[in-house]
Design a protein around this motif. Structure first.
Motif, PDB file in Angstrom:
ATOM      1  N   GLN A 118       0.826  -1.204   0.000  1.00  0.00           N
ATOM      2  CA  GLN A 118       0.000   0.000   0.000  1.00  0.00           C
ATOM      3  C   GLN A 118       0.866   1.261   0.000  1.00  0.00           C
ATOM      4  O   GLN A 118       0.548   2.240  -0.688  1.00  0.00           O
ATOM      5  CB  GLN A 118      -0.938  -0.001   1.214  1.00  0.00           C
ATOM      6  CG  GLN A 118      -2.112  -0.975   1.073  1.00  0.00           C
ATOM      7  CD  GLN A 118      -2.937  -1.057   2.351  1.00  0.00           C
ATOM      8  OE1 GLN A 118      -2.623  -1.864   3.233  1.00  0.00           O
ATOM      9  NE2 GLN A 118      -3.967  -0.232   2.467  1.00  0.00           N
ATOM     10  N   GLU A 119       1.956   1.259   0.772  1.00  0.00           N
ATOM     11  CA  GLU A 119       2.859   2.400   0.761  1.00  0.00           C
ATOM     12  C   GLU A 119       3.532   2.551  -0.605  1.00  0.00           C
ATOM     13  O   GLU A 119       3.693   3.674  -1.112  1.00  0.00           O
ATOM     14  CB  GLU A 119       3.897   2.268   1.867  1.00  0.00           C
ATOM     15  CG  GLU A 119       5.013   3.310   1.838  1.00  0.00           C
ATOM     16  CD  GLU A 119       4.549   4.762   1.922  1.00  0.00           C
ATOM     17  OE1 GLU A 119       5.316   5.643   1.485  1.00  0.00           O
ATOM     18  OE2 GLU A 119       3.412   5.032   2.408  1.00  0.00           O
ATOM     19  N   LEU A 125       1.558   6.825  -6.756  1.00  0.00           N
ATOM     20  CA  LEU A 125       0.651   7.960  -6.977  1.00  0.00           C
ATOM     21  C   LEU A 125       1.385   9.287  -6.802  1.00  0.00           C
ATOM     22  O   LEU A 125       1.199  10.227  -7.586  1.00  0.00           O
ATOM     23  CB  LEU A 125      -0.526   7.885  -6.007  1.00  0.00           C
ATOM     24  CG  LEU A 125      -1.654   6.908  -6.337  1.00  0.00           C
ATOM     25  CD1 LEU A 125      -2.574   6.737  -5.129  1.00  0.00           C
ATOM     26  CD2 LEU A 125      -2.455   7.387  -7.542  1.00  0.00           C
ATOM     27  N   ASP A 126       2.213   9.370  -5.776  1.00  0.00           N
ATOM     28  CA  ASP A 126       2.967  10.602  -5.509  1.00  0.00           C
ATOM     29  C   ASP A 126       3.845  10.989  -6.702  1.00  0.00           C
ATOM     30  O   ASP A 126       4.031  12.174  -6.995  1.00  0.00           O
ATOM     31  CB  ASP A 126       3.873  10.439  -4.288  1.00  0.00           C
ATOM     32  CG  ASP A 126       3.105  10.279  -2.978  1.00  0.00           C
ATOM     33  OD1 ASP A 126       1.904  10.600  -2.943  1.00  0.00           O
ATOM     34  OD2 ASP A 126       3.721   9.802  -1.994  1.00  0.00           O
ATOM     35  N   ASN A 141      -4.295 -12.264   2.163  1.00  0.00           N
ATOM     36  CA  ASN A 141      -4.857 -11.827   3.451  1.00  0.00           C
ATOM     37  C   ASN A 141      -3.948 -10.830   4.154  1.00  0.00           C
ATOM     38  O   ASN A 141      -2.751 -11.082   4.320  1.00  0.00           O
ATOM     39  CB  ASN A 141      -5.067 -13.032   4.364  1.00  0.00           C
ATOM     40  CG  ASN A 141      -6.125 -13.968   3.843  1.00  0.00           C
ATOM     41  OD1 ASN A 141      -6.084 -14.411   2.693  1.00  0.00           O
ATOM     42  ND2 ASN A 141      -7.092 -14.275   4.691  1.00  0.00           N
ATOM     43  N   GLY A 142      -4.527  -9.705   4.567  1.00  0.00           N
ATOM     44  CA  GLY A 142      -3.765  -8.685   5.271  1.00  0.00           C
ATOM     45  C   GLY A 142      -4.671  -7.596   5.811  1.00  0.00           C
ATOM     46  O   GLY A 142      -5.828  -7.469   5.402  1.00  0.00           O
ATOM     47  N   GLY A 143      -4.142  -6.793   6.715  1.00  0.00           N
ATOM     48  CA  GLY A 143      -4.920  -5.751   7.386  1.00  0.00           C
ATOM     49  C   GLY A 143      -5.011  -4.473   6.583  1.00  0.00           C
ATOM     50  O   GLY A 143      -4.436  -3.443   6.967  1.00  0.00           O
ATOM     51  N   LEU A 144      -5.733  -4.519   5.487  1.00  0.00           N
ATOM     52  CA  LEU A 144      -5.829  -3.363   4.596  1.00  0.00           C
ATOM     53  C   LEU A 144      -6.554  -2.189   5.229  1.00  0.00           C
ATOM     54  O   LEU A 144      -6.286  -1.034   4.888  1.00  0.00           O
ATOM     55  CB  LEU A 144      -6.558  -3.776   3.302  1.00  0.00           C
ATOM     56  CG  LEU A 144      -5.943  -4.943   2.525  1.00  0.00           C
ATOM     57  CD1 LEU A 144      -6.842  -5.333   1.355  1.00  0.00           C
ATOM     58  CD2 LEU A 144      -4.540  -4.593   2.031  1.00  0.00           C
ATOM     59  N   PHE A 145      -7.459  -2.494   6.156  1.00  0.00           N
ATOM     60  CA  PHE A 145      -8.269  -1.467   6.813  1.00  0.00           C
ATOM     61  C   PHE A 145      -8.177  -1.675   8.322  1.00  0.00           C
ATOM     62  O   PHE A 145      -8.714  -2.652   8.848  1.00  0.00           O
ATOM     63  CB  PHE A 145      -9.734  -1.560   6.353  1.00  0.00           C
ATOM     64  CG  PHE A 145      -9.873  -1.651   4.857  1.00  0.00           C
ATOM     65  CD1 PHE A 145      -9.729  -0.520   4.071  1.00  0.00           C
ATOM     66  CD2 PHE A 145     -10.119  -2.879   4.240  1.00  0.00           C
ATOM     67  CE1 PHE A 145      -9.838  -0.603   2.694  1.00  0.00           C
ATOM     68  CE2 PHE A 145     -10.228  -2.971   2.859  1.00  0.00           C
ATOM     69  CZ  PHE A 145     -10.082  -1.831   2.073  1.00  0.00           C
ATOM     70  N   PRO A 146      -7.498  -0.784   9.035  1.00  0.00           N
ATOM     71  CA  PRO A 146      -7.254  -1.030  10.468  1.00  0.00           C
ATOM     72  C   PRO A 146      -8.526  -1.148  11.287  1.00  0.00           C
ATOM     73  O   PRO A 146      -8.529  -1.835  12.317  1.00  0.00           O
ATOM     74  CB  PRO A 146      -6.420   0.183  10.896  1.00  0.00           C
ATOM     75  CG  PRO A 146      -6.641   1.226   9.844  1.00  0.00           C
ATOM     76  CD  PRO A 146      -6.888   0.467   8.572  1.00  0.00           C
ATOM     77  N   VAL A 228      -5.230   3.562   2.655  1.00  0.00           N
ATOM     78  CA  VAL A 228      -6.532   3.199   2.084  1.00  0.00           C
ATOM     79  C   VAL A 228      -6.773   4.021   0.825  1.00  0.00           C
ATOM     80  O   VAL A 228      -7.283   3.513  -0.179  1.00  0.00           O
ATOM     81  CB  VAL A 228      -7.666   3.399   3.113  1.00  0.00           C
ATOM     82  CG1 VAL A 228      -9.029   3.188   2.456  1.00  0.00           C
ATOM     83  CG2 VAL A 228      -7.482   2.441   4.288  1.00  0.00           C
ATOM     84  N   GLY A 229      -6.373   5.291   0.867  1.00  0.00           N
ATOM     85  CA  GLY A 229      -6.503   6.131  -0.314  1.00  0.00           C
ATOM     86  C   GLY A 229      -5.749   5.583  -1.510  1.00  0.00           C
ATOM     87  O   GLY A 229      -6.201   5.713  -2.660  1.00  0.00           O
ATOM     88  N   ALA A 230      -4.607   4.935  -1.261  1.00  0.00           N
ATOM     89  CA  ALA A 230      -3.841   4.346  -2.365  1.00  0.00           C
ATOM     90  C   ALA A 230      -4.655   3.266  -3.072  1.00  0.00           C
ATOM     91  O   ALA A 230      -4.633   3.162  -4.309  1.00  0.00           O
ATOM     92  CB  ALA A 230      -2.534   3.769  -1.839  1.00  0.00           C
TER      93      ALA A 230
END
Length: 294
Positions: A118-119, A125-126, A141-146, A228-230
């Motif tokens: 995600q980073e 995007l930057d 599987n991963g914590g995409l949304f805390p 999340v925006g990414a």
């Protein structure tokens, strides 16, 4: 090149330097000079060996495949006095790829690695398409949304003042009990596999820094808007491949993904838990390869 044991995996890898520390990566390249590669990003608390059941098949489909151990994990250095962070791990991947001459990358990530991905998407995007080009991203599987991440009790405790003590007290038995609980009921790791995972964590006293590595959880909250925006803003093709029986980031994480991400592309693997690439590698491979040509 079948690399089923951690020892064989290590023997096939190489070292590189990240901020003065020796880190590990493994690569297979049918076209070594190619500037495009598939990057495999592992999760917490394990290592690049998580990909060993997909390794041969991915090497047949991609001309170049790269899988590092992030600093603090697997066969990489595990310094006690180090500011572990997702941002630093993203730097590690970008620097390694630049060192290897890779300018275009497809990503397959898992767990902690999803947050690193995600980073990397946010940086893409930057840069408005400049620099490292991300051509696709598949997320296991991963914590995409805390807000819907469900950490295990031990993970929560590692963030408390008791964290350093718990890191010291964690042993193979407690690890195996906690680790097995996130797999599907019918796809449990064997006793041999559990011992191998523990040895990878414990090597170079890695179990003693667990309370430092776990800081990615508050990082996810602090950087939620960016990460999340990414997912919401990127034009990079995305696919989620998820084991819905995962108590940490299974069906509930997929439901949130469908709520928040435009045109969600999701594949759910029935009765699979947190480690789809280990529990059902054939299904993960099929879902990933079906996504990739698009």
């Amino acid at each position: 090149m079948t690399l089923q044991s951690p020892q064989a995996w290590r023997a096939a890898g190489r070292a590189y330097a990240h901020r003065g520390h020796e880190c590990f990566f493994i690569e297979q390249a049918r076209e070594p000079g190619l500037d495009s590669a598939l990057l495999l990003i592992h999760g917490f608390p394990t290592s690049s060996w998580d990909w060993h059941r997909l390794w041969d098949a991915l090497g047949q489909k991609f001309a170049r495949v790269i899988a590092p151990d992030m600093i603090g994990f697997g066969f990489s250095a595990k310094p006690a006095d180090y500011a572990y962070s997702i941002l630093d791990q993203a730097d590690l991947h970008e620097n390694l790829l630049a060192h290897l001459g890779v300018r275009r990358v497809h990503i397959l990530s898992h767990d902690y690695g999803d947050t690193v991905a995600q980073e990397l998407l946010a940086r893409h995007l930057d840069r408005h398409g400049g620099g490292l080009a991300i051509e696709s991203c598949a997320l296991l599987n991963g914590g995409l949304f805390p807000e819907v991440h469900r950490p295990r009790t031990i993970q929560k405790l590692l963030l408390t003042p008791l964290g350093p003590l718990l890191s010291l007290l964690t042993n193979q038995r407690s690890f195996e009990r906690s680790f097995s609980a996130i797999f599907g009921a019918n796809t449990q790791p064997s006793a041999e596999e559990l011992a191998q995972f523990w040895q990878l964590i414990r090597s170079d006293n890695g179990n003693r820094i667990m309370h430092k590595l776990i800081r990615y959880m508050p990082e996810r909250i602090a950087h939620r808007e960016r990460w999340v925006g990414a997912l919401q803003k990127t034009r990079v093709p995305l696919r989620v491949i998820n084991g819905p029986d995962d108590p940490v980031s299974g069906a509930h994480m997929v439901a949130r993904y469908r709520e928040l991400v435009p045109s969600p592309d999701v594949v759910e693997l029935t009765r699979i838990g947190h480690y789809p690439q280990l529990e059902d590698p054939a299904a993960v491979l099929a879902a990933f390869l079906a996504f990739h040509p698009r």
